[in-house]
Write a protein that holds these residues in place. Sequence first.
Motif, mmCIF file in Angstrom:
data_model
loop_
_atom_site.group_PDB
_atom_site.id
_atom_site.type_symbol
_atom_site.label_atom_id
_atom_site.label_comp_id
_atom_site.label_asym_id
_atom_site.label_seq_id
_atom_site.Cartn_x
_atom_site.Cartn_y
_atom_site.Cartn_z
ATOM 1 N N ALA A 48 -17.050 -33.742 23.103
ATOM 2 C CA ALA A 48 -16.338 -35.134 23.312
ATOM 3 C C ALA A 48 -17.240 -36.122 22.861
ATOM 4 N N GLU A 49 -18.406 -35.946 22.799
ATOM 5 C CA GLU A 49 -19.757 -37.090 22.675
ATOM 6 C C GLU A 49 -20.195 -37.100 21.104
ATOM 7 N N HIS A 50 -19.904 -35.914 20.420
ATOM 8 C CA HIS A 50 -20.372 -35.552 18.920
ATOM 9 C C HIS A 50 -19.116 -35.647 18.065
ATOM 10 N N ASP A 51 -19.546 -35.623 16.671
ATOM 11 C CA ASP A 51 -18.458 -35.579 15.628
ATOM 12 C C ASP A 51 -18.262 -33.959 15.100
ATOM 13 N N ASP A 52 -19.248 -33.170 15.796
ATOM 14 C CA ASP A 52 -19.124 -31.843 15.259
ATOM 15 C C ASP A 52 -17.689 -31.152 15.865
ATOM 16 N N GLY A 53 -17.225 -30.451 15.011
ATOM 17 C CA GLY A 53 -15.888 -29.628 15.447
ATOM 18 C C GLY A 53 -16.268 -28.611 16.655
ATOM 19 N N LEU A 54 -15.396 -28.040 17.580
ATOM 20 C CA LEU A 54 -15.647 -27.256 18.472
ATOM 21 C C LEU A 54 -16.046 -26.004 17.991
ATOM 22 N N GLY A 55 -15.421 -25.396 16.830
ATOM 23 C CA GLY A 55 -15.917 -24.139 16.539
ATOM 24 C C GLY A 55 -17.438 -24.201 15.831
ATOM 25 N N ALA A 56 -17.888 -25.256 15.324
ATOM 26 C CA ALA A 56 -19.180 -25.591 14.812
ATOM 27 C C ALA A 56 -20.097 -25.419 15.836
ATOM 28 N N ILE A 57 -19.766 -26.124 17.194
ATOM 29 C CA ILE A 57 -20.565 -26.310 18.388
ATOM 30 C C ILE A 57 -20.737 -24.938 18.829
ATOM 31 N N VAL A 58 -19.764 -24.064 18.996
ATOM 32 C CA VAL A 58 -19.765 -22.741 19.652
ATOM 33 C C VAL A 58 -20.600 -21.855 18.753
ATOM 34 N N THR A 59 -20.427 -22.030 17.410
ATOM 35 C CA THR A 59 -21.136 -21.333 16.597
ATOM 36 C C THR A 59 -22.724 -21.642 16.716
ATOM 37 N N HIS A 60 -22.979 -22.784 16.683
ATOM 38 C CA HIS A 60 -24.334 -23.172 16.795
ATOM 39 C C HIS A 60 -25.135 -22.532 18.126
ATOM 40 N N VAL A 61 -24.378 -22.661 19.355
ATOM 41 C CA VAL A 61 -24.720 -22.395 20.680
ATOM 42 C C VAL A 61 -24.921 -20.751 20.566
ATOM 43 N N LEU A 62 -24.136 -19.980 19.908
ATOM 44 C CA LEU A 62 -23.994 -18.707 19.944
ATOM 45 C C LEU A 62 -25.256 -18.147 18.789
ATOM 46 N N GLU A 107 -13.490 -18.064 24.702
ATOM 47 C CA GLU A 107 -13.900 -16.715 24.246
ATOM 48 C C GLU A 107 -13.571 -16.336 22.855
ATOM 49 N N ILE A 108 -12.278 -16.629 22.540
ATOM 50 C CA ILE A 108 -11.820 -16.423 21.250
ATOM 51 C C ILE A 108 -12.369 -17.176 20.048
ATOM 52 N N ILE A 109 -12.707 -18.156 20.348
ATOM 53 C CA ILE A 109 -13.399 -19.164 19.357
ATOM 54 C C ILE A 109 -15.039 -18.378 19.256
ATOM 55 N N ALA A 110 -15.448 -18.024 20.063
ATOM 56 C CA ALA A 110 -17.019 -17.334 20.210
ATOM 57 C C ALA A 110 -16.600 -15.890 19.204
ATOM 58 N N ARG A 111 -15.813 -15.156 19.623
ATOM 59 C CA ARG A 111 -15.451 -14.053 18.828
ATOM 60 C C ARG A 111 -15.224 -14.194 17.526
ATOM 61 N N ASP A 112 -14.413 -15.170 17.122
ATOM 62 C CA ASP A 112 -14.304 -15.654 15.720
ATOM 63 C C ASP A 112 -15.659 -15.962 14.942
ATOM 64 N N ALA A 113 -16.531 -16.930 15.740
ATOM 65 C CA ALA A 113 -18.051 -17.365 15.282
ATOM 66 C C ALA A 113 -18.547 -16.168 15.038
ATOM 67 N N PHE A 114 -18.657 -15.298 16.073
ATOM 68 C CA PHE A 114 -19.433 -14.091 15.623
ATOM 69 C C PHE A 114 -19.085 -13.298 14.684
ATOM 70 N N ALA A 115 -17.816 -13.065 14.488
ATOM 71 C CA ALA A 115 -17.152 -12.297 13.262
ATOM 72 C C ALA A 115 -17.658 -13.091 11.975
ATOM 73 N N ALA A 116 -17.804 -14.238 11.831
ATOM 74 C CA ALA A 116 -18.216 -14.862 10.687
ATOM 75 C C ALA A 116 -19.704 -14.872 10.355
ATOM 76 N N LEU A 117 -20.382 -14.518 11.298
ATOM 77 C CA LEU A 117 -21.978 -14.463 11.126
ATOM 78 C C LEU A 117 -22.134 -13.311 10.024
ATOM 79 N N PRO A 118 -23.529 -13.296 9.285
ATOM 80 C CA PRO A 118 -23.541 -12.211 8.506
ATOM 81 C C PRO A 118 -23.716 -10.840 8.916
ATOM 82 N N ALA A 119 -22.932 -10.079 8.113
ATOM 83 C CA ALA A 119 -22.728 -8.636 8.877
ATOM 84 C C ALA A 119 -24.156 -7.937 9.248
ATOM 85 N N SER A 120 -25.206 -8.244 8.395
ATOM 86 C CA SER A 120 -26.637 -7.820 8.772
ATOM 87 C C SER A 120 -27.094 -8.185 9.847
ATOM 88 N N PHE A 121 -26.891 -9.617 10.431
ATOM 89 C CA PHE A 121 -27.266 -10.078 11.515
ATOM 90 C C PHE A 121 -26.623 -9.453 12.862
#
Length: 141
Positions: A104-118, A22-36
Amino acid sequence: MADRTEGSEWAAKTAPSLDDIEIIARDAFAALPASFRALTGHLVIEVADFPDEEALDTLGLESEFDLLGLFVGVGLPQGGAVAPTGRMPNRISLYRRPILDYWAEHDDGLGAIVTHVLVHEIGHHFGFSDEDMERIEAEAD
């Protein structure tokens, strides 16, 4: 023979919890463009270990590991900008265990994966194309 994990920073690590995701998701959301972010309104973002049986059945999925996230509600293109009285707010669920399994099965960081899904699930809320979502995700990096 000495334990090879002694002193290792990984020796005491545990899998990220629901709160961690949830913290990662909140951080990912905060990093999205403000207009979005401004367009999301009263969108609820929640984290659960797995999707429920109803979601799996509705999507025709056999494994609870096949779904990383889910938008539930009425998308903006279908009139979901304002929830009429009696209707639950639009919601995005992120699923911790499938996300961790994917990580666990890919090279992406956890934050990048959560951002992508979000971004992908918010994109469903807005009716965006895959190209739109890729651009928004790139702006968040």
